[in-house]
Design a protein around this motif. Structure first.
Motif, PDB file in Angstrom:
ATOM      1  N   VAL A 130       8.015  20.218  -2.087  1.00  0.00           N
ATOM      2  CA  VAL A 130       8.749  20.087  -0.823  1.00  0.00           C
ATOM      3  C   VAL A 130       7.980  19.178   0.136  1.00  0.00           C
ATOM      4  N   GLY A 131       6.699  19.446   0.293  1.00  0.00           N
ATOM      5  CA  GLY A 131       5.859  18.620   1.166  1.00  0.00           C
ATOM      6  C   GLY A 131       5.692  17.207   0.642  1.00  0.00           C
ATOM      7  N   ASN A 143       9.120   9.992   4.340  1.00  0.00           N
ATOM      8  CA  ASN A 143       8.506   9.342   5.502  1.00  0.00           C
ATOM      9  C   ASN A 143       7.966   7.964   5.141  1.00  0.00           C
ATOM     10  N   ASN A 144       7.376   7.863   3.957  1.00  0.00           N
ATOM     11  CA  ASN A 144       6.870   6.562   3.512  1.00  0.00           C
ATOM     12  C   ASN A 144       8.008   5.562   3.350  1.00  0.00           C
ATOM     13  N   ILE A 145       9.124   6.011   2.822  1.00  0.00           N
ATOM     14  CA  ILE A 145      10.275   5.121   2.653  1.00  0.00           C
ATOM     15  C   ILE A 145      10.771   4.652   4.016  1.00  0.00           C
ATOM     16  N   ARG A 146      10.798   5.555   4.995  1.00  0.00           N
ATOM     17  CA  ARG A 146      11.191   5.157   6.360  1.00  0.00           C
ATOM     18  C   ARG A 146      10.245   4.098   6.912  1.00  0.00           C
ATOM     19  N   ARG A 147       8.945   4.275   6.661  1.00  0.00           N
ATOM     20  CA  ARG A 147       7.957   3.304   7.142  1.00  0.00           C
ATOM     21  C   ARG A 147       8.189   1.941   6.498  1.00  0.00           C
ATOM     22  N   VAL A 148       8.497   1.926   5.200  1.00  0.00           N
ATOM     23  CA  VAL A 148       8.769   0.656   4.513  1.00  0.00           C
ATOM     24  C   VAL A 148       9.998  -0.013   5.126  1.00  0.00           C
ATOM     25  N   VAL A 149      11.041   0.764   5.381  1.00  0.00           N
ATOM     26  CA  VAL A 149      12.253   0.210   6.000  1.00  0.00           C
ATOM     27  C   VAL A 149      11.922  -0.375   7.370  1.00  0.00           C
ATOM     28  N   ASP A 150      11.124   0.340   8.156  1.00  0.00           N
ATOM     29  CA  ASP A 150      10.728  -0.158   9.479  1.00  0.00           C
ATOM     30  C   ASP A 150       9.923  -1.452   9.370  1.00  0.00           C
ATOM     31  N   ASN A 194       0.829  -1.211   0.000  1.00  0.00           N
ATOM     32  CA  ASN A 194       0.000   0.000   0.000  1.00  0.00           C
ATOM     33  C   ASN A 194       0.863   1.261   0.000  1.00  0.00           C
ATOM     34  N   ILE A 195       1.916   1.258   0.801  1.00  0.00           N
ATOM     35  CA  ILE A 195       2.817   2.414   0.856  1.00  0.00           C
ATOM     36  C   ILE A 195       3.531   2.589  -0.479  1.00  0.00           C
ATOM     37  N   LEU A 196       3.983   1.495  -1.066  1.00  0.00           N
ATOM     38  CA  LEU A 196       4.669   1.582  -2.361  1.00  0.00           C
ATOM     39  C   LEU A 196       3.727   2.097  -3.453  1.00  0.00           C
ATOM     40  N   ASP A 197       2.462   1.684  -3.412  1.00  0.00           N
ATOM     41  CA  ASP A 197       1.473   2.207  -4.365  1.00  0.00           C
ATOM     42  C   ASP A 197       1.283   3.712  -4.170  1.00  0.00           C
TER      43      ASP A 197
END
Length: 117
Positions: free
Chosen positions: A60-61, A68-75, A32-35
């Motif tokens: 920028v936003g 932030n999404n990439i950090r969530r995927v890593v987590d 879902n995050i990757l989509d």
């Protein structure tokens, strides 16, 4: 196919359904995050190509959200890795309780005796 992978990992050892559910839940979240990231990247690219100041400043936003999404995927992948490692530890503890006899390897450690068959 995924069900086969999760039900027989490590010499046919069955992973508990709780771990399997965690894997599936995390994989769904990651997808879902990757989509969402795909949509963000498309919007960022469109804004960049437009060269309109408002759109460029909006990027920028959008880029922060993407990061932030990439950090969530890593987590989430970290959680998956930990869950997998814990399940393999639990699995090997079960195997070691019924493991073959051991003998000394001459270096202070133990060596597993192989059975022929």
């Amino acid at each position: 196919m995924e069900d086969d992978l999760f039900s027989t990992i490590g010499n046919g050892t069955q992973i508990e359904s709780k771990v399997t559910n965690t894997f599936q839940k995390n994989f769904v979240q990651v997808q879902n995050i990757l989509d969402q990231n795909k949509l963000l990247i498309n919007e960022i690219n469109q804004n960049h190509e437009s060269k309109i100041p408002v759109n460029l400043s909006r990027n920028v936003g959008l880029i922060r959200e993407l990061n932030n999404n990439i950090r969530r995927v890593v987590d989430l992948y970290g959680d998956l890795s930990n869950s997998f490692a814990k399940s393999m530890d639990a699995s090997s503890e079960g195997e070691s309780a019924s493991a073959a006899p051991t003998k000394s390897d001459g270096r202070g450690g133990q060596k597993r005796i192989r059975s022929n068959g």
